[in-house]
Each structure stands twice: as structure tokens, then as C-alpha cells.
Write an enzyme that holds these catalytic residues in place. Sequence first.
Site, PDB file in Angstrom:
ATOM      1  N   ASP A  37      -8.222  -4.211   7.713  1.00  0.00           N
ATOM      2  CA  ASP A  37      -8.872  -5.202   6.853  1.00  0.00           C
ATOM      3  C   ASP A  37      -9.575  -6.283   7.671  1.00  0.00           C
ATOM      4  OD1 ASP A  37      -8.645  -4.594   4.062  1.00  0.00           O
ATOM      5  OD2 ASP A  37      -6.500  -4.904   4.205  1.00  0.00           O
ATOM      6  N   GLU A  58      -6.222 -11.167   7.781  1.00  0.00           N
ATOM      7  CA  GLU A  58      -6.963  -9.926   7.523  1.00  0.00           C
ATOM      8  C   GLU A  58      -8.398 -10.142   7.089  1.00  0.00           C
ATOM      9  OE1 GLU A  58      -4.262  -6.800   5.622  1.00  0.00           O
ATOM     10  OE2 GLU A  58      -3.732  -8.620   4.516  1.00  0.00           O
ATOM     11  N   HIS A 102       0.805  -1.228   0.000  1.00  0.00           N
ATOM     12  CA  HIS A 102       0.000   0.000   0.000  1.00  0.00           C
ATOM     13  C   HIS A 102       0.837   1.276   0.000  1.00  0.00           C
ATOM     14  CE1 HIS A 102      -3.877  -1.915   0.309  1.00  0.00           C
ATOM     15  NE2 HIS A 102      -3.560  -2.556   1.410  1.00  0.00           N
TER      16      HIS A 102
END
Length: 268
Positions: free
Chosen positions: A172, A146, A46
Site C-alpha cells: 500500500d 501505508e 485482509h
Amino acid sequence: MLVNALKEKWAKGQATINGWCSIGSPFTAEIMAAQGYDSICVDVQHGALDYSAALPMFQAMRASGVVLLARAHWLDPASIMKLLDAGAMGIVCPMVNNPEEAARFVSYMRYPPLGQRSFGPTRAGFAMKGYGVQANDAVLAFAMIETAEGMKNLEEIAATPGLDGIYVGPADLTLGLTQGRLPPGFDREEDEMVAAIRRIAEVCRKNGKFAALHCGTAEYAARAIGWGYNMTTVSGDTRLLAASAAASVARFRELTETSGAEGEKGVY
């Protein structure tokens, strides 16, 4: 002999603090590495960076002696192996949902006969004395739990041979377990999320695995250590920069009784 300082500290019962780099800058990475963290993770998934940025970031952090970690962009052998070759001493792999995926991940981390990692540690072999097949015992494989599926298969994932630990991504995980009923974010206080986070630590301990949790504050991280986590990440470069800048601006506005545009705090 190639050693991983995180493993040595955890063997002594010492909890560690991990830093997080999402800004693709060697200078930012160098600054982060000089602050006393036990390890620093470069976020290729990310973060605003790719491999071409991650490599010079590793180089910039070398002098600090901090343990270098990286979050791969996915369960992809090319990404994982290349980050190891660049010098990562541990990989955080996102979205591991079942024991089969966990086993594949482990296989990408280890040279034969323990796995299928291809030999070619271009930078690692230069930057770390003794680097070679011995890396099998030194590098850390962290699977991220997650999703609801990952949580359902937690026991089987934690029992995966060769897996060193589980890294919890609470944003998540919250989305997955509540099907979007609760917003993503760190430092969960909901009973159901605290129970899930604590259960992961318990399952890791039962299976002889290390447990890591991404946190937003040092206070929550300390609580997590009390729950049995071995490593906590406290915030990250983007949030730390934003928070410090916002505090400075707010203090100026207060002292000078001036007004200005509202800052953007971001969501991650």
C-alpha cells in the site's frame, strides 16, 4: 507479572522474526507457531478469517509460547479491544494517516487512565496469568504507515505518546507514494521506495519507537534489520504454502518430463 517477550528481546538489541496467518484455520496457525517464529500475527483485515476464526487460532497457538499479534480490520475500537480480549499481545492497525488517528488508536489499546479500553478480557484473563490493567505496559500498539498522507505526517505519528511502533506495509505504501505508478508488492528495490522505507526506520529510532517491515524473503528481511528495523515479517502462510507446493510440482514435472496446468501464484 505480565510480560511481552518481544519487548524483552528488543530491549536486548535482538531482532525478531514475525509469522503471518491469513488462512482462517487453527491447524494452520498451530503449524505456523511451531516453526520457531518469535511472534505470529493473525490478519483480520485482509485474511480469509474474522474474529470467530481468530479466537480458536489464538487458542491453537497458546502451547507454542509464541507472542500473539493481530492486525485489526481498521481503526475501530470494537475490533481492536475484542482482539485484545481474545489474547492478542499486540495490535497492528492499518491506514493510520495522522497523529490524531494514532492517538485514537493508542487510546483503544490502554485501560484508564492511559486510554479508553473497556475492561473485559474474557479469554486473555484466563489464558495469561496476571492479566489486568497491567496489560497497559505489555501490549504493543503498531500503527501502519501505508499512504502518502501517513508518510507526510510520519514525524508527528512517531511522536505519539503511547504508540510503541510503526509497521510498514510496502504494498500500500508503494501505491500511495507513487499514486499507482508502481505496482504493489514486497521487497522494494526502487530508490524512492528504499529511501522511504529506510526513513521510517530512522524516524522510529529517533522517537524511541520500534520499527517493523513486511517482507517477502529472508534476504530482504536481513537487509531491513541492517537498516534499523526491530522486527520483520517474512512472507505468510498463503505464500509459503503456494511456494512450497509449486516447487514440489515443478520438481516432479522436471523429473518425470510431464506437463500440466500452470499454477496460480497469487498476488499477496
